[in-house]
Design a protein around this motif. Structure first.
Motif, PDB file in Angstrom:
ATOM      1  N   ASP A   1      62.943  73.290  73.855  1.00  0.00           N
ATOM      2  CA  ASP A   1      64.401  73.531  73.641  1.00  0.00           C
ATOM      3  C   ASP A   1      65.046  72.746  72.495  1.00  0.00           C
ATOM      4  OD1 ASP A   1      65.478  75.404  75.666  1.00  0.00           O
ATOM      5  OD2 ASP A   1      65.625  74.142  77.068  1.00  0.00           O
TER       6      ASP A   1
ATOM      7  N   ARG B   1      60.448  94.514  74.649  1.00  0.00           N
ATOM      8  CA  ARG B   1      61.587  93.863  75.243  1.00  0.00           C
ATOM      9  C   ARG B   1      62.090  94.728  76.590  1.00  0.00           C
ATOM     10  NH1 ARG B   1      65.586  90.803  72.237  1.00  0.00           N
ATOM     11  NH2 ARG B   1      66.938  91.628  73.632  1.00  0.00           N
TER      12      ARG B   1
ATOM     13  N   ALA C   1      72.510  84.799  65.314  1.00  0.00           N
ATOM     14  CA  ALA C   1      73.816  84.783  65.869  1.00  0.00           C
ATOM     15  C   ALA C   1      75.083  85.352  65.233  1.00  0.00           C
ATOM     16  CB  ALA C   1      74.183  83.415  66.544  1.00  0.00           C
TER      17      ALA C   1
ATOM     18  N   THR D   1      68.181  74.920  71.483  1.00  0.00           N
ATOM     19  CA  THR D   1      68.590  75.999  72.529  1.00  0.00           C
ATOM     20  C   THR D   1      68.525  75.265  73.836  1.00  0.00           C
ATOM     21  OG1 THR D   1      68.199  78.249  73.499  1.00  0.00           O
ATOM     22  CG2 THR D   1      66.377  76.889  72.891  1.00  0.00           C
TER      23      THR D   1
ATOM     24  N   TYR E   1      67.316  77.706  76.396  1.00  0.00           N
ATOM     25  CA  TYR E   1      66.855  78.684  76.936  1.00  0.00           C
ATOM     26  C   TYR E   1      65.832  78.485  77.817  1.00  0.00           C
ATOM     27  CZ  TYR E   1      64.287  82.970  77.496  1.00  0.00           C
ATOM     28  OH  TYR E   1      63.913  84.306  77.939  1.00  0.00           O
TER      29      TYR E   1
ATOM     30  N   ASP F   1      63.438  87.711  74.194  1.00  0.00           N
ATOM     31  CA  ASP F   1      64.828  87.638  74.566  1.00  0.00           C
ATOM     32  C   ASP F   1      65.501  87.341  73.351  1.00  0.00           C
ATOM     33  OD1 ASP F   1      64.367  88.962  77.054  1.00  0.00           O
ATOM     34  OD2 ASP F   1      64.417  86.842  77.998  1.00  0.00           O
ATOM     35  N   GLU F   2      65.289  86.271  72.433  1.00  0.00           N
ATOM     36  CA  GLU F   2      65.943  85.483  71.699  1.00  0.00           C
ATOM     37  C   GLU F   2      65.564  85.611  70.160  1.00  0.00           C
ATOM     38  OE1 GLU F   2      68.625  83.607  72.628  1.00  0.00           O
ATOM     39  OE2 GLU F   2      68.432  84.632  74.480  1.00  0.00           O
ATOM     40  N   ILE F   3      64.175  86.045  70.034  1.00  0.00           N
ATOM     41  CA  ILE F   3      63.719  86.108  68.612  1.00  0.00           C
ATOM     42  C   ILE F   3      63.750  87.587  67.866  1.00  0.00           C
ATOM     43  CG2 ILE F   3      61.808  85.479  67.080  1.00  0.00           C
ATOM     44  CD1 ILE F   3      63.382  82.994  67.856  1.00  0.00           C
TER      45      ILE F   3
ATOM     46  N   SER G   1      67.202  78.049  62.808  1.00  0.00           N
ATOM     47  CA  SER G   1      67.756  77.510  64.210  1.00  0.00           C
ATOM     48  C   SER G   1      69.046  76.741  63.925  1.00  0.00           C
ATOM     49  CB  SER G   1      66.691  76.896  64.868  1.00  0.00           C
ATOM     50  OG  SER G   1      66.292  75.811  64.480  1.00  0.00           O
TER      51      SER G   1
ATOM     52  N   PHE H   1      60.805  83.913  75.525  1.00  0.00           N
ATOM     53  CA  PHE H   1      61.667  83.501  74.688  1.00  0.00           C
ATOM     54  C   PHE H   1      61.657  84.335  73.431  1.00  0.00           C
ATOM     55  CE2 PHE H   1      62.584  80.614  70.643  1.00  0.00           C
ATOM     56  CZ  PHE H   1      63.838  80.605  71.023  1.00  0.00           C
ATOM     57  N   HIS H   2      60.485  84.871  72.713  1.00  0.00           N
ATOM     58  CA  HIS H   2      60.399  85.585  71.612  1.00  0.00           C
ATOM     59  C   HIS H   2      61.044  86.926  72.105  1.00  0.00           C
ATOM     60  CE1 HIS H   2      58.285  89.039  69.840  1.00  0.00           C
ATOM     61  NE2 HIS H   2      58.168  88.172  68.842  1.00  0.00           N
TER      62      HIS H   2
ATOM     63  N   GLN I   1      66.327  87.811  65.248  1.00  0.00           N
ATOM     64  CA  GLN I   1      67.966  87.751  65.599  1.00  0.00           C
ATOM     65  C   GLN I   1      68.650  86.798  65.071  1.00  0.00           C
ATOM     66  OE1 GLN I   1      68.665  87.829  69.995  1.00  0.00           O
ATOM     67  NE2 GLN I   1      66.721  88.826  70.192  1.00  0.00           N
TER      68      GLN I   1
END
Length: 345
Positions: free
Chosen positions: A304, A337, A69, A309, A311, A16-18, A206, A13-14, A67
């Motif tokens: 989640d 990554r 969005a 999320t 994820y 890919d998404e953070i 978030s 998660f970190h 990150q």
């Protein structure tokens, strides 16, 4: 009591998404350099002296950007002028407001932007069409006799009506020093703390409606540094236990000391710190299931919920060998990554 092991899930998660990918890091660097070049050209056209130095600061310099969005990125780039270069046409020293206005005017000479640069209380901000913005705090460098035949350089920020003793580079050095010291004590420990900072900042932002209400990145960073609880190979457990320690401290006081200055980052009763504490308390309530003999599905649903999320729920079931040994050896840990083996921090 043991915590259900979602260590590998949290690492994915970190990554890919953070944290920012290598491409995103390069883009941030490009944006920063564009801002610097615009300032340089604008100052030349206005026939003003160039800064002695420009220096990245904040989350960009600490490698703790996360990150977003909506591309709502805040790049901080300090602009340092020699005191003798911050004067008007009569040779009189510029006030803090006038110094910021000079930088603002230089940036605003480029007419290709929908939004003009604006002067804020402690910086000049340029908003870009893509959604991100660059904040340029303006500093002056004064020289003082050190009493021993030498000279001390004093750094002062153009604040709200006054020149304030400040140098954000010291805060960056503080954070990087903490990371290095932790890594010396135990390989990878400082890197884990940096990941916990990123994950905590990702949680705090978030939800769109939280962004303006929650506390700043530097306050979150200071809280994590002060209350970090390491867990080898388990970023999920380190995050959970660090959050508990922060929550317990904030229940006592919402005052947060500055890491290098005598002033505080937040005073007692600060509304944004209080909001963060409230949301952290809620999140820990959601995560209580992790210590109650839950299933993997229940654990993933809890994470989640906390990060808003799906994820975790969409991750595949771990392989049998992962179930037997659900941890990451310290020698393999890094903020990497799967996008060209890019490293951040």
């Amino acid at each position: 009591m043991s915590v259900f092991d979602c260590g590998q899930d949290m690492t994915k998660f970190h990554n890919d998404e953070i944290t920012l990918s290598k491409d995103e890091q390069d883009e941030m660097r490009k944006r920063r350099n564009i801002g610097r070049r615009r300032l340089e050209i604008g100052l030349d056209e206005e026939e003003h002296r160039q800064p002695e130095l420009t220096c990245s600061q904040g989350s960009y310099a600490m490698h703790t950007m996360v990150q977003d969005a909506d591309c709502d990125y805040d790049i901080d780039d300090g602009i340092y002028f020699a005191e003798d270069d911050l004067v008007d046409e009569l040779g009189l020293p510029l006030t803090p407001q006038e110094a910021k206005e000079r930088v603002c005017a230089a940036l605003s000479r480029d007419k290709r932007f929908t939004s003009h640069a604006t002067v804020l209380l402690k910086c000049v901000r340029q908003v870009y069409n893509e959604g991100y913005h660059i904040d340029m705090p303006v500093y002056r460098i004064r020289e003082e006799d050190d009493g021993e035949g030498g000279v001390n350089e004093i750094y002062e920020l153009a604040g709200n009506g006054s020149w304030e003793a400040s140098d954000a580079r010291a805060t960056t050095r503080w954070f990087k020093g903490v990371v290095a010291d932790l890594n010396k004590a135990k390989e990878g420990r400082g890197d884990q703390m940096r990941r916990v900072v990123r994950l905590t900042k990702g949680f705090a932002r978030s939800r769109v409606d939280w962004k303006e209400l929650t506390t700043s990145g530097i306050v979150i960073t200071k809280l994590v540094v002060d209350h970090f609880v390491p867990s080898e190979g388990r970023d999920d457990e380190a995050l959970l236990e660090t959050w508990k320690a922060i929550r317990d401290q904030l229940k006592k006081s919402t005052q947060v000391a500055h890491p290098v200055n005598t002033s505080n980052l937040a005073e007692e009763g600060n509304a944004k710190v209080s909001f963060f504490k409230e949301k952290l308390d809620w999140a820990l309530g959601e995560l209580a299931v992790l210590e109650k003999g839950c299933t993997r599905s229940e654990a993933r649903q809890a994470w989640d919920s906390v990060f808003d999320t799906d994820y975790f729920e969409n991750l595949p079931e771990p392989k049998e060998e992962d179930k037997r040994a659900f941890f990451i050896p310290a020698s393999q840990k890094s903020d990497v990554r799967h996008d060209g083996n890019g490293r951040f921090g």
